[in-house]
Design a protein around this motif. Sequence first.
Motif, mmCIF file in Angstrom:
data_model
loop_
_atom_site.group_PDB
_atom_site.id
_atom_site.type_symbol
_atom_site.label_atom_id
_atom_site.label_comp_id
_atom_site.label_asym_id
_atom_site.label_seq_id
_atom_site.Cartn_x
_atom_site.Cartn_y
_atom_site.Cartn_z
ATOM 1 N N GLY A 80 -1.528 9.532 1.031
ATOM 2 C CA GLY A 80 -2.265 9.061 -0.048
ATOM 3 C C GLY A 80 -3.797 9.243 -0.186
ATOM 4 O O GLY A 80 -4.458 9.828 -1.151
ATOM 5 N N THR A 81 -4.320 8.819 1.149
ATOM 6 C CA THR A 81 -5.728 8.914 1.200
ATOM 7 C C THR A 81 -6.083 10.461 1.319
ATOM 8 O O THR A 81 -7.212 10.681 0.779
ATOM 9 N N MET A 83 -4.633 12.940 -0.124
ATOM 10 C CA MET A 83 -4.527 13.602 -1.486
ATOM 11 C C MET A 83 -5.636 13.202 -2.305
ATOM 12 O O MET A 83 -6.363 13.989 -3.272
ATOM 13 N N TYR A 84 -6.103 11.752 -2.069
ATOM 14 C CA TYR A 84 -7.351 11.481 -2.941
ATOM 15 C C TYR A 84 -8.435 12.451 -2.463
ATOM 16 O O TYR A 84 -9.186 12.831 -3.433
ATOM 17 N N LEU A 120 -8.610 6.677 -9.924
ATOM 18 C CA LEU A 120 -8.065 8.072 -9.461
ATOM 19 C C LEU A 120 -8.108 8.982 -10.578
ATOM 20 O O LEU A 120 -6.883 9.845 -10.652
ATOM 21 N N ILE A 123 -7.335 12.550 -9.884
ATOM 22 C CA ILE A 123 -6.279 13.234 -9.294
ATOM 23 C C ILE A 123 -5.285 13.574 -10.554
ATOM 24 O O ILE A 123 -5.333 12.908 -11.761
ATOM 25 N N ARG A 128 -0.688 10.994 -10.372
ATOM 26 C CA ARG A 128 -1.533 9.911 -10.200
ATOM 27 C C ARG A 128 -0.825 8.657 -9.621
ATOM 28 O O ARG A 128 -1.368 7.888 -8.803
ATOM 29 N N HIS A 130 2.188 8.130 -8.299
ATOM 30 C CA HIS A 130 2.567 8.064 -7.092
ATOM 31 C C HIS A 130 1.571 7.958 -6.021
ATOM 32 O O HIS A 130 1.792 7.257 -4.990
ATOM 33 N N VAL A 131 0.277 8.549 -6.086
ATOM 34 C CA VAL A 131 -0.729 8.171 -5.306
ATOM 35 C C VAL A 131 -1.231 6.802 -5.071
ATOM 36 O O VAL A 131 -1.277 6.069 -4.063
ATOM 37 N N LYS A 132 -1.236 6.244 -6.200
ATOM 38 C CA LYS A 132 -1.336 4.742 -6.259
ATOM 39 C C LYS A 132 -0.415 3.843 -5.534
ATOM 40 O O LYS A 132 -0.649 2.896 -4.866
ATOM 41 N N LEU A 134 1.142 5.109 -3.126
ATOM 42 C CA LEU A 134 1.159 5.373 -1.652
ATOM 43 C C LEU A 134 0.032 4.576 -1.129
ATOM 44 O O LEU A 134 0.152 4.220 0.123
ATOM 45 N N ARG A 142 5.465 1.687 -0.798
ATOM 46 C CA ARG A 142 5.030 3.031 -0.752
ATOM 47 C C ARG A 142 6.153 4.006 -0.725
ATOM 48 O O ARG A 142 7.279 3.895 -0.216
#
Length: 332
Positions: A80-81, A83-84, A120, A123, A128, A130-132, A134, A142
Amino acid sequence: MVHGNITPENIILNKSGAWKIMGFDFCVSSTNPSEQEPKFPCKEWDPNLPSLCLPNPEYLAPEYILSVSCETASDMYSLGTVMYAVFNKGKPIFEVNKQDIYKSFSRQLDQLSRLGSSSLTNIPEEVREHVKLLLNVTPTVRPDADQMTKIPFFDDVGAVTLQYFDTLFQRDNLQKSQFFKGLPKVLPKLPKRVIVQRILPCLTSEFVNPDMVPFVLPNVLLIAEECTKEEYVKLILPELGPVFKQQEPIQILLIFLQKMDLLLTKTPPDEIKNSVLPMVYRALEAPSIQIQELCLNIIPTFANLIDYPSMKNALIPRIKNACYKHLPLRFV
């Protein structure tokens, strides 16, 4: 296994154009037997060690530092980090003060618990949430790796195509032929680097299977059209050499004849004389009238690209012989 240090620096592009994870210096395996729930050892953070001996804390899950624990979900936080960072010009979501790492992670934990979609915005909206998830402070919330692969955001035609190529060795000839027939519609949608580094080697590796050549060759020649002359000579021409000499299936010859202008434009003169023109001569001498007629119909479209000696001493005599042998061809 837990990787323990998934960062942008540890994701590389190899010479084949495939993305790979490296940097397994901090990976750990489960200490439990395979039939039991995995349990992973985790060492307490030692600030006295050199930075090279420690994972990058800006991509570590909070549990590494605050509870000295890790699990497969810890790697998903790191994903996740990453991807951010990808969508924020390489900047991680949190900057860590390595001199006071425990205080930094405590503050980070508080910020994560209040993380909103507004943080985010860079993203893509489709991924978005899903990243949140993660980046959730609770590991069980997660998504796992399998769940991430099923997100529609990753259901891209290019990604699906590359995944199919990765499993090509498992497919039978019928499945391969159907896939190769549809590939010309997909190739224009892919970056040239991906086509040249990932797809082209997979295609040319199929040249050893004569039954597949008629399905693979059109795609290779389509790629050749988009390559520079230098790329063609370096990457494609060496692979075409053995194919030029194949006489069966007959479709191979037909495909080459239809792309003769491409071959004569990008192939060096010596290779034209040694490989391309002999193929044309074989077509004129083929027992099939259909092949001869096609060859005679196509020759005018590239005749200006053939040097005069080859035209006079090799091509015209064969055209003459073909016309004498088959009465219908005299009027072509």
